[in-house]
Write a protein that holds these residues in place. Structure first.
Motif, mmCIF file in Angstrom:
data_model
loop_
_atom_site.group_PDB
_atom_site.id
_atom_site.type_symbol
_atom_site.label_atom_id
_atom_site.label_comp_id
_atom_site.label_asym_id
_atom_site.label_seq_id
_atom_site.Cartn_x
_atom_site.Cartn_y
_atom_site.Cartn_z
ATOM 1 N N ARG A 1 0.686 -1.291 -0.001
ATOM 2 C CA ARG A 1 0.095 0.037 0.142
ATOM 3 C C ARG A 1 0.894 1.320 0.000
ATOM 4 O O ARG A 1 0.480 2.311 -0.782
ATOM 5 N N LEU B 1 0.412 4.250 -2.558
ATOM 6 C CA LEU B 1 0.210 5.633 -2.125
ATOM 7 C C LEU B 1 1.258 6.671 -2.670
ATOM 8 O O LEU B 1 0.948 7.682 -3.128
ATOM 9 N N VAL C 1 -7.149 6.605 0.901
ATOM 10 C CA VAL C 1 -7.275 5.440 1.557
ATOM 11 C C VAL C 1 -8.764 5.604 2.105
ATOM 12 O O VAL C 1 -9.159 6.385 2.472
ATOM 13 N N ILE D 1 -7.439 0.294 -0.295
ATOM 14 C CA ILE D 1 -7.253 1.681 -1.250
ATOM 15 C C ILE D 1 -8.239 1.894 -2.069
ATOM 16 O O ILE D 1 -9.009 0.990 -2.341
#
Ligand code: TXE
Length: 491
Positions: free
Chosen positions: A341, A345, A364, A377
């Motif tokens: 993640r 991101l 998020v 996500i």
């Protein structure tokens, strides 16, 4: 869901599960919640060495010479047993990946028995080459090939479709009479160990299938690929690690099969059925939270319908349901890990820095308190990007895509092929001639028209450029997992 989660996920060597060593262990984490659900015994060099040794002994003990019909029978029995323990496999896959139960049932676990049956059939009907050769003295010679197993195969698989990709390699390797040492991803260890139980019950001789758990560098992955007893490596994962694996085995000149990443394009022509194209794009961008090597991350849309496609896809993205993997209404799971993640991101930040317009997502999401610790996500779409943006050049491996307008067919082909990768593409058009013409010009291993992820297991699968070397599937797999000897007989 029946299977209680195991306390330990263990290595499997020479037909037996090894006693775990608490001093050498790591957590198996459920990415839907972020909580550990089991401990995994990390294999050191000594366990990997035992696994390779047991595979060698199994070959010598006769596995490689067993009649094809025997091997095919064991594969078919394994397929039946996976179906009998279907819910156990689904539960194990969900614990490791957090993917929706409907997907695990329909795709991940469903494909495992199909893989075993497909290769049982293929190996049963496979022929050999044979040529009658005219010689200079007017006589003739008979040339034919005898295919022999490669030997001990190292199988290294990733976390996105753990059981599907594992069985896609194990089935042809065993069908061809090889013995294997499997290294599943450290993020998804459960199903490889479960498969050991099934294969033993199916009658596979001890030592033919071994599992070593652990990481890559300085761990089971590296120990396995560096081992001199390995006769070939088949790997699915990132381009960087694939390249590293290739260098590792290069001094011993071992064959490698590499199925690596992609930065796959879709082209939507303005003669396409827009509703159908939008639904297809939604599947190819968001399936498995974008974590399939075949997923679309670049969408080129003919200008006249650009706004319509962007709006349609945003509506599709909004209709996705993130949440509890066991809820039948859930369509979309988390990313595989917090580490992954962070990577995705970082591309969200990069897209903004590169001037992208965020159509939806880019953050998020709030999935509810009980899932707060998971690596969730939001499905994300960008416009305002082009092929010079890093987010349009690098594999992100999440539920994301950038949309770019184009005017002409030539321009669309050039944009789609403007990448170092070359795995898969999709063309959406109602003009059949255009469909054939453009599909054939895509510089990829898999070129779909008006569909996505429709597979015939006999067809070649793989990519060009950074997407890999070699092909899997059908005869391609039979070739990789065997070596031919050309017998030449003077007549
Ligand atoms: O992959 P790795 P990671 C892409 C995707 C993702 C990126 C990184 O873009 O964000 O790769 O993911 C083992 N020697 N894909 O880090 O490192 C490792 O333990 C031997 C595309 O998870 O390639 C795992 O079992 N083995 C993809 C496997 O390699 C090593 C699927 C894959 O891990 C090793 C997954 C080493 N030195 C990620 N280092 C696809 N093609 O479908 C790692 N491994």
């Amino acid at each position: 869901m029946t299977a209680p989660h195991p306390e330990w996920i263990r290595n499997y060597v020479d037909g037996a599960f090894l006693d775990p060593d608490p001093a050498s262990a790591f957590d198996a984490v459920d990415p839907a919640t972020g909580t550990a659900y089991a401990r995994v015994h990390e294999a050191g060099a000594e366990i990997v060495d035992r696994a390779v040794g047991s595979a060698r002994r199994a070959l010598a003990a006769g596995w490689a010479d067993r009649p094809v019909a025997d091997r095919a029978r064991i594969l078919r029995r394994a397929a039946d047993l996976i179906e009998q323990r279907f819910d156990d496999f689904v539960a194990a896959e969900l614990a490791d990946t957090g993917k929706p139960v409907t997907q695990a049932r329909a795709l991940d676990v469903a494909r495992a028995p199909m893989n075993f049956r497909a290769y049982a059939d293929l190996v049963s009907s496979a022929g050999e080459q044979s040529y009658l050769t005219d010689t200079a003295d007017g006589r003739r010679a008979l040339n034919y090939t005898v295919r022999k197993p490669l030997g001990v195969i190292a199988i290294i698989v990733p976390w996105n479709l753990p059981l599907l990709l594992l069985t896609w390699k194990v089935a042809p390797a065993l069908a061809c009479g090889n013995a294997v040492v499997v290294k599943p991803s450290e993020d998804t260890p459960a199903t490889a160990s479960l498969l050991a139980e099934v294969l033993a019950e199916a009658g596979l001789p001890r030592g033919v299938y071994n599992v070593v758990h652990g990481f890559g560098a300085d761990s089971a992955g590296a120990f396995l690929t560096e081992h001199p007893g390995i006769d070939g490596v088949t790997f699915t994962g990132s381009s960087a690690t694939g390249s590293h694996v290739m260098r590792t085995v290069a001094p011993r000149v071992r064959p490698v099969s590499l199925e690596l990443g992609g930065k796959n394009a879709a082209i939507v022509f303005d003669d396409a059925d827009v509703d159908e194209a939008v639904k297809g794009l939604s599947r190819s961008i968001f399936t498995n939270t974008g974590q399939v090597c075949l997923c679309t991350e670049r969408v080129y849309v003919q200008r006249r319908i650009f706004d319509e496609v962007v709006a349609g896809l945003a509506t599709e993205a909004a209709s996705l349901r993130l949440g509890d993997p066991f809820d039948e209404a859930t369509t979309t799971g988390p990313l595989i890990s917090e580490k992954h993640r962070r990577k995705v991101l970082s591309y969200f930040d990069l897209a903004r820095a590169e001037g992208a317009d965020v159509v939806c997502g880019g953050r998020v999401p709030d999935v509810g308190e009980h899932l707060d610790g998971g690596s969730w996500i939001a499905p994300t779409l960008w416009t305002g990007v082009d092929n010079s943006s890093r987010v349009m050049r690098e594999e992100i491996f999440g539920p994301v895509a950038g949309l770019v307008p184009f005017d002409t067919e030539e321009e669309a082909i050039a944009l789609a092929n403007d990448t170092e990768y070359g795995l898969a593409s999709v063309v959406w058009t109602d003009d059949l001639r255009r469909g054939h013409r453009v599909a054939a010009r895509m510089n990829v291993g898999l070129s779909w028209v008006n569909t996505w992820y429709l597979r015939d297991l006999r067809a070649p699968f793989g990519g060009v450029g950074l997407s890999g070397i070699g092909r899997e599937g059908g005869e391609s797999s039979l070739h990789f997992y065997t070596e031919p000897t050309n017998v030449c007989l003077q007549l």
